[in-house]
Design an enzyme around this catalytic site. Structure first.
Site, short mmCIF file in Angstrom:
data_model
loop_
_atom_site.label_atom_id
_atom_site.label_comp_id
_atom_site.label_asym_id
_atom_site.label_seq_id
_atom_site.Cartn_x
_atom_site.Cartn_y
_atom_site.Cartn_z
N HIS A 178 0.81 -1.21 0.00
CA HIS A 178 0.00 0.00 0.00
C HIS A 178 0.84 1.27 0.00
O HIS A 178 0.34 2.35 -0.34
CB HIS A 178 -0.92 -0.01 1.22
CG HIS A 178 -2.21 0.71 1.01
ND1 HIS A 178 -2.39 1.65 0.02
CD2 HIS A 178 -3.40 0.64 1.66
CE1 HIS A 178 -3.62 2.12 0.07
NE2 HIS A 178 -4.26 1.53 1.06
N ASP A 233 -11.49 -7.10 -18.71
CA ASP A 233 -11.71 -8.25 -19.59
C ASP A 233 -10.37 -8.68 -20.17
O ASP A 233 -9.72 -7.92 -20.90
CB ASP A 233 -12.68 -7.87 -20.71
CG ASP A 233 -13.12 -9.05 -21.55
OD1 ASP A 233 -12.44 -10.09 -21.54
OD2 ASP A 233 -14.15 -8.93 -22.24
#
Length: 437
Positions: free
Chosen positions: A164, A384
């Site tokens: 992070h 996708d």
């Protein structure tokens, strides 16, 4: 418990290494305050394509190209011991060491096991993530990005964990979307060079020196928890938003959809928390600061540029007031996240370095914090890889302080999903029923 069989584990490096690229990234106070935090882990469930023969090769090849663009993810965290003043410093070395890629398989799990009961979270889920138990400071020896592709009976679960301190959710999902486009199209011809955040914190000297006593590994102490995904439909959200705004007719402030949902969860959880009326409770919301700064940063700029809005109220106040009042407390704190506030926090933090305690062994105080991360603005369902879009998204929040609320856009337009992790001591059927709108 589902048995996850690891078929391979490898390091994927950028396809091309440009030595002229920036090699060292200094870390800001907003990065460094996450030193003890767990790697955020998320995953997308995809249907199984007709031809699976070359999928892993395609995923690794496209990842290599994506890492060429998002080169900080292929680096490592470097710790520097400053003996002259007994402090330590950290920076990201963009040395192209690479990201970890795990290919796994589970023969006993199907997509329906994730989806049969929409609001339940299967116990085996943790095995589907690649960075369990990793904290940001582990980046000195561990990859800053880990990915796992797990084959199930009728689909693929593609998950990730990332350091992070290197990036926030906005930057990571930009990377993930770029990776999926490269995999689908076979090239990176329509991608743009990475834009790193500028050094806008001009009153902070880099590298930041931190006391050695503040940077040690905290003791490990896990709190037993239960998870559930709460689904808010477009109609649910519209009703909550209307109710919240009707409650605060005395002000010109407007409650957003997300603020209304979080206020509903805040009230519901605290109502059955067992906390005393005089105790303080907190709802913490992470916000993207890129466009709030002056001058604003580019929306796509890479890095960790978030700040936290912390709404605080006594338990009694939460219980005695309506939805609108609780939502207004969140709204007010979000409004305080300004350019001046952001820079002042950084300057003060450097003068008095303190890290949040995330071990879980801090008594009941953890139960007073609701921590909302991620965002319904992230386009998680637009990824996708060439065989269709995802059909579900899940999170592995890890163990920190407080009650974790990981917020996602729902599959249906206008809906929101919240992956909630609640301490077992607070869990009850009454609470679960109340949380459902």
């Amino acid at each position: 418990m589902a048995e996850v069989i690891v078929l391979s584990s490898s390091i994927v490096r950028p396809k091309k290494i440009n030595k002229s690229d920036r090699t060292k990234i200094h870390l800001t106070p907003y990065d460094l305050k996450l030193l003890n935090f767990a790697y955020p882990q998320r995953g997308l469930l995809f249907p199984k394509p007709d031809d699976v023969t070359h999928i892993i090769h395609r995923l690794k090849a496209s990842l290599s190209i994506a890492l060429e663009i998002y080169f900080p993810f292929a680096g490592r965290l470097v710790k520097v011991n400053n003996h002259e003043d007994n402090t330590v410093s950290f920076y990201i070395d963009c040395d192209s060491s690479g990201a970890r890629f795990v290919h796994a398989k589970v023969e006993s799990v199907s997509a329906n096991d994730f989806l049969q009961h929409y609001d339940s979270v299967p116990e085996f889920k943790r095995c589907f993530f690649p960075a369990n138990d990793l904290k940001s400071f582990d980046g000195v020896s561990e990859p800053l990005l880990a990915l796992q592709v797990t084959e199930i009976k009728d689909g693929f679960f593609i998950s990730f964990g990332y350091n992070h301190m290197v990036a926030d959710g906005s930057s990571f999902w930009n990377f993930f979307h770029t990776w999926s486009k490269i995999c689908m199209n076979g090239s990176s011809s329509d991608t743009h060079p990475l834009v790193l955040k500028d050094w806008f914190l001009d009153k902070v000297e880099y590298p930041i020196h931190m006391p050695v006593s503040e940077t040690g590994r905290p003791p490990r102490c896990e709190i037993p928890t239960k998870e559930r995904v709460f689904h808010f439909t477009k109609t649910n959200i519209s009703d909550l938003k209307a109710e919240a705004n009707a409650d605060i007719t005395s002000t010109d402030m407007k409650i957003s959809s997300l603020q209304a949902v979080l206020a509903h969860l805040w009230i519901s959880i605290i109502k059955h928390s067992g906390l005393n009326r005089e105790e303080d409770t907190h709802c913490i919301v992470a916000a993207d600061m890129r466009r709030r700064l002056n001058p604003p940063l580019e929306k796509e700029c890479f890095g960790n540029v978030t700040h936290q809005a912390i709404a605080t109220a006594e338990v009694g106040e939460i219980l005695d007031h309506g939805l609108g009042w609780a939502a207004l407390q969140i709204n007010k704190q979000v409004r305080t996240l300004t350019n001046e506030n952001y820079k002042a926090f950084a300057e003060n933090w450097v003068r008095n370095v303190k890290f949040p305690k995330t071990s879980g062994g801090i008594s009941r105080k953890a139960d007073t914090y609701l921590i909302a991360t991620s965002s319904p603005w992230f386009e998680v369902y637009d990824n996708d890889f060439g065989w269709g879009k995802p059909i579900a998204v899940r999170a592995e929040p890890g163990n920190g302080i407080g009650i974790s609320l990981v917020v996602f856009r729902g599959l249906e337009e206008g809906s929101i999903d919240v992956n909630a992790t609640i301490p077992l001591s607070m869990w009850s059927d009454v609470l679960v029923n109340l949380l459902t709108v």
